[in-house]
Design a protein around this motif. Structure first.
Motif, mmCIF file in Angstrom:
data_model
loop_
_atom_site.group_PDB
_atom_site.id
_atom_site.type_symbol
_atom_site.label_atom_id
_atom_site.label_comp_id
_atom_site.label_asym_id
_atom_site.label_seq_id
_atom_site.Cartn_x
_atom_site.Cartn_y
_atom_site.Cartn_z
ATOM 1 N N TRP A 25 0.829 -1.196 0.000
ATOM 2 C CA TRP A 25 0.000 0.000 0.000
ATOM 3 C C TRP A 25 0.865 1.247 0.000
ATOM 4 O O TRP A 25 1.992 1.249 0.514
ATOM 5 C CB TRP A 25 -0.971 0.024 1.176
ATOM 6 C CG TRP A 25 -0.338 0.085 2.543
ATOM 7 C CD1 TRP A 25 0.100 -0.967 3.290
ATOM 8 C CD2 TRP A 25 -0.058 1.271 3.309
ATOM 9 N NE1 TRP A 25 0.622 -0.526 4.485
ATOM 10 C CE2 TRP A 25 0.529 0.841 4.522
ATOM 11 C CE3 TRP A 25 -0.262 2.636 3.107
ATOM 12 C CZ2 TRP A 25 0.933 1.732 5.527
ATOM 13 C CZ3 TRP A 25 0.129 3.538 4.094
ATOM 14 C CH2 TRP A 25 0.712 3.069 5.291
ATOM 15 N N CYS A 26 0.330 2.290 -0.599
ATOM 16 C CA CYS A 26 1.036 3.565 -0.690
ATOM 17 C C CYS A 26 0.000 4.678 -0.693
ATOM 18 O O CYS A 26 -0.873 4.696 -1.567
ATOM 19 C CB CYS A 26 1.890 3.610 -1.951
ATOM 20 S SG CYS A 26 2.873 5.108 -2.139
ATOM 21 N N VAL A 33 4.881 0.615 0.963
ATOM 22 C CA VAL A 33 5.935 0.647 -0.058
ATOM 23 C C VAL A 33 6.024 2.035 -0.674
ATOM 24 O O VAL A 33 5.104 2.846 -0.565
ATOM 25 C CB VAL A 33 5.661 -0.390 -1.175
ATOM 26 C CG1 VAL A 33 5.627 -1.800 -0.621
ATOM 27 C CG2 VAL A 33 4.369 -0.060 -1.940
ATOM 28 N N ASP A 34 7.150 2.281 -1.313
ATOM 29 C CA ASP A 34 7.309 3.445 -2.187
ATOM 30 C C ASP A 34 7.065 2.925 -3.597
ATOM 31 O O ASP A 34 7.941 2.334 -4.209
ATOM 32 C CB ASP A 34 8.713 4.017 -2.034
ATOM 33 C CG ASP A 34 8.923 5.280 -2.864
ATOM 34 O OD1 ASP A 34 7.927 5.791 -3.418
ATOM 35 O OD2 ASP A 34 10.072 5.728 -2.981
ATOM 36 N N LEU A 35 5.882 3.117 -4.089
ATOM 37 C CA LEU A 35 5.434 2.438 -5.299
ATOM 38 C C LEU A 35 6.249 2.893 -6.516
ATOM 39 O O LEU A 35 6.328 4.091 -6.804
ATOM 40 C CB LEU A 35 3.950 2.730 -5.502
ATOM 41 C CG LEU A 35 3.126 1.758 -6.337
ATOM 42 C CD1 LEU A 35 3.188 0.347 -5.768
ATOM 43 C CD2 LEU A 35 1.677 2.229 -6.400
ATOM 44 N N LEU A 42 -2.490 -1.276 -3.249
ATOM 45 C CA LEU A 42 -3.566 -0.356 -2.878
ATOM 46 C C LEU A 42 -3.053 1.074 -2.845
ATOM 47 O O LEU A 42 -1.959 1.342 -2.327
ATOM 48 C CB LEU A 42 -4.119 -0.700 -1.490
ATOM 49 C CG LEU A 42 -4.671 -2.104 -1.270
ATOM 50 C CD1 LEU A 42 -5.090 -2.273 0.190
ATOM 51 C CD2 LEU A 42 -5.851 -2.377 -2.191
ATOM 52 N N THR A 43 -3.846 1.991 -3.407
ATOM 53 C CA THR A 43 -3.602 3.430 -3.264
ATOM 54 C C THR A 43 -4.967 4.103 -3.108
ATOM 55 O O THR A 43 -6.002 3.494 -3.398
ATOM 56 C CB THR A 43 -2.916 4.040 -4.508
ATOM 57 O OG1 THR A 43 -3.865 4.159 -5.578
ATOM 58 C CG2 THR A 43 -1.740 3.213 -4.975
ATOM 59 N N PRO A 44 -5.012 5.360 -2.680
ATOM 60 C CA PRO A 44 -6.258 6.109 -2.890
ATOM 61 C C PRO A 44 -6.520 6.189 -4.395
ATOM 62 O O PRO A 44 -5.578 6.237 -5.190
ATOM 63 C CB PRO A 44 -5.951 7.495 -2.307
ATOM 64 C CG PRO A 44 -4.751 7.298 -1.421
ATOM 65 C CD PRO A 44 -3.971 6.176 -2.042
ATOM 66 N N MET A 79 -10.860 3.563 -2.930
ATOM 67 C CA MET A 79 -9.566 2.891 -2.834
ATOM 68 C C MET A 79 -9.293 2.204 -4.164
ATOM 69 O O MET A 79 -10.141 1.487 -4.687
ATOM 70 C CB MET A 79 -9.571 1.860 -1.705
ATOM 71 C CG MET A 79 -8.328 0.980 -1.641
ATOM 72 S SD MET A 79 -8.408 -0.242 -0.281
ATOM 73 C CE MET A 79 -7.891 0.809 1.095
ATOM 74 N N GLN A 80 -8.100 2.428 -4.703
ATOM 75 C CA GLN A 80 -7.701 1.763 -5.942
ATOM 76 C C GLN A 80 -7.054 0.417 -5.603
ATOM 77 O O GLN A 80 -6.153 0.350 -4.760
ATOM 78 C CB GLN A 80 -6.734 2.648 -6.725
ATOM 79 C CG GLN A 80 -6.339 2.066 -8.060
ATOM 80 C CD GLN A 80 -5.558 3.032 -8.932
ATOM 81 O OE1 GLN A 80 -5.777 3.101 -10.133
ATOM 82 N NE2 GLN A 80 -4.656 3.788 -8.339
ATOM 83 N N VAL A 81 -7.527 -0.617 -6.269
ATOM 84 C CA VAL A 81 -7.051 -1.978 -6.027
ATOM 85 C C VAL A 81 -6.459 -2.495 -7.332
ATOM 86 O O VAL A 81 -7.139 -2.503 -8.365
ATOM 87 C CB VAL A 81 -8.206 -2.902 -5.559
ATOM 88 C CG1 VAL A 81 -7.664 -4.259 -5.143
ATOM 89 C CG2 VAL A 81 -8.992 -2.254 -4.416
#
Length: 472
Positions: A255-256, A289-291, A367-369, A425-427
């Motif tokens: 996730w980020c 993580v740092d995507l 996952l991100t916003p 939430m972006q999956v």
């Protein structure tokens, strides 16, 4: 006046499976539901500007055919289900404007691939929904008429470019909507509208004979209120059978909150972190993580501009007042893209997809916003987020386009409210894992239990019908 505390739920807010159960049981007719869809459009579309073109005659024919199909046992997977069509897809005999005055009188002579599959499925196609001109804006505004508005607050944008599609579902004008996503155009409005939207793996859903704008990235896909509803539609669009199952092990989830260190509204971030906690309670492993999404703009920009120059560059030699400011700027920028930039972007696209696909061997899910902000007032894109200046073009929605470049399947699922507006939430999952993505999203949907009752109250007809609910 209806009782707005306990609204009468329109069948257009029912899950598709429940609607079809009622059709099969004979407690509800596709013609009744189509009339409800028309009544709701008559009552609400003046405020929302969802439809560019109504297709009432076609919808009548399809609803009658669906009623017959249920009686004679030949019903398809979407028979009698009202579906809106983004005005980027051609339906035979009806206008396809692509959101542009340049095509205001264009009547399609054929169905493109997506419309043909929906027609074959028995869907009732109600109308063509509003879109940004040639899909080139993340809001739904063009010169054909007023902006499409957000079902949660009509002063605000639903996002874009599939904003008409998202609002048609959120306001209960239809059960499902066909959208397209070249840089977030399904996920952005799904997030702003509190519904589910999925961009499939690049190339999974084809639109044979369709438009070529953003063709290196664009994916047709469904917008729906539930993952299960989207699954039924994606089965039709992809000509696959994506079945429901529950992950049989804890997933390793990256996730980020702010890829590329882009600023995110602090209240959006709070809702996102609260959703992460709910995922922990399910038992999945979460890793911050740092995507590694950097470099996407150097690929996305030249290839989008190249496609626009190829498809629409001739409009610069015509009446420019018929183009939106953003489309005119796009075409003028496209004149400066060099062949070497295009060739390098094509080469880099292959490497980017391979690198990100390899990265996703380390994690099951990312996952991100979905967006950096909630839906903003129409015509008022944020210039700052948390006091930090942001790009007018990308600032509000910087997180979706990298995954178009990566070619991976990605979805937006509603997780809560900030400032009284939905947060998504972006999956994201690995290329080809669309079925797994749907299954993960359905598990998360059950955990988040996002509440749509405010929409059902807001968009209730004044003379609400009492519907007979089918027995399960």
């Amino acid at each position: 006046m209806p009782d707005t505390t306990h609204p009468v739920e329109s069948p257009l807010y029912w899950p598709v499976a429940k609607l079809i159960l009622a059709y099969r049981a004979g407690t509800l007719s596709p013609l009744e539901v189509l009339q409800e869809s028309k009544d709701r459009a008559d009552a609400f579309d003046g405020e929302m500007n969802i439809y560019v073109t109504r297709m009432d005659q076609l919808a009548d024919q399809q609803a009658k055919a669906a009623e017959k199909a249920y009686k004679d046992g030949t019903a398809g997977p979407l028979s009698g289900v009202p579906v809106s069509i983004k005005d980027a897809f051609q339906v035979k005999g009806y206008r396809t404007t692509y959101g542009s005055l340049k095509f205001r009188d264009h009547v399609s002579t054929k169905d493109t691939g997506t419309a043909a599959r929906l027609r074959k499925s028995g869907a009732v196609m109600t109308g063509k929904t509003n879109t940004a001109e040639f899909g080139q804006s993340a809001t739904t505004d063009n010169l054909l008429g007023p902006d499409t508005t957000n079902a949660w607050d009509p002063k605000r944008t639903p996002g874009g470019s599939s904003g008409g599609a998202a609002s048609s579902v959120a306001a209960g004008l239809v059960s499902l909507a066909l959208g397209s996503d070249g840089g977030g155009s399904i996920r952005i409005p799904a997030s702003f509208s509190g519904i589910f939207g999925i961009k499939p793996t690049y190339g999974l859903v084809k639109d044979e004979g369709g438009a070529s704008s953003m063709d290196a990235f664009v994916c047709p896909g469904p917008l729906a209120r539930t993952v299960a509803d989207a699954r039924v539609m994606l089965n039709v669009l992809a000509e696959r059978n994506f079945t429901r199952s529950t992950p049989d092990r804890p997933l390793k989830i990256a996730w980020c909150t702010s890829p590329e260190n882009r600023p995110v509204d602090e209240n959006v971030a709070k809702v996102f972190h609260a959703a992460l906690q709910q995922i922990r309670l399910i038992g999945h492993q979460l890793v911050e993580v740092d995507l590694p999404v950097g470099g996407w703009k150097d690929i996305f920009g030249p290839l989008v501009l190249w496609a626009e120059r190829r498809e629409h560059g001739h409009f610069l030699d015509e009446d420019k007042t018929e183009l939106t400011e953003y489309q005119l700027a796009t075409l003028e920028a496209a004149l400066n893209v060099r062949d070497t930039d295009i060739a390098k972007a094509k080469e880099d696209l292959i490497g980017y997809r391979a690198r990100f696909d390899a990265y996703l061997t380390e994690f099951d899910v990312v996952l991100t916003p979905t967006n950096a902000v909630t839906a903003f007032e129409i015509g008022n894109r944020p210039a700052q987020i948390n006091g930090q200046p942001v790009s007018e073009l990308w600032g509000a929605f910087p997180f979706t386009s990298p995954f178009n470049v990566a070619g991976v399947p990605a979805a937006s699922i509603p997780i809560g409210l900030a400032h009284g507006m939905p947060v998504g939430m972006q999956v994201v999952m690995k290329i080809g894992r669309d079925e797994d993505l749907l299954n993960v999203c359905e598990e998360l949907e059950e955990a988040f239990a996002f509440d749509l009752s405010a929409l059902k109250r807001r968009w209730q007809l004044q003379t609400a019908h009492q519907w007979q609910v089918p027995s399960e």
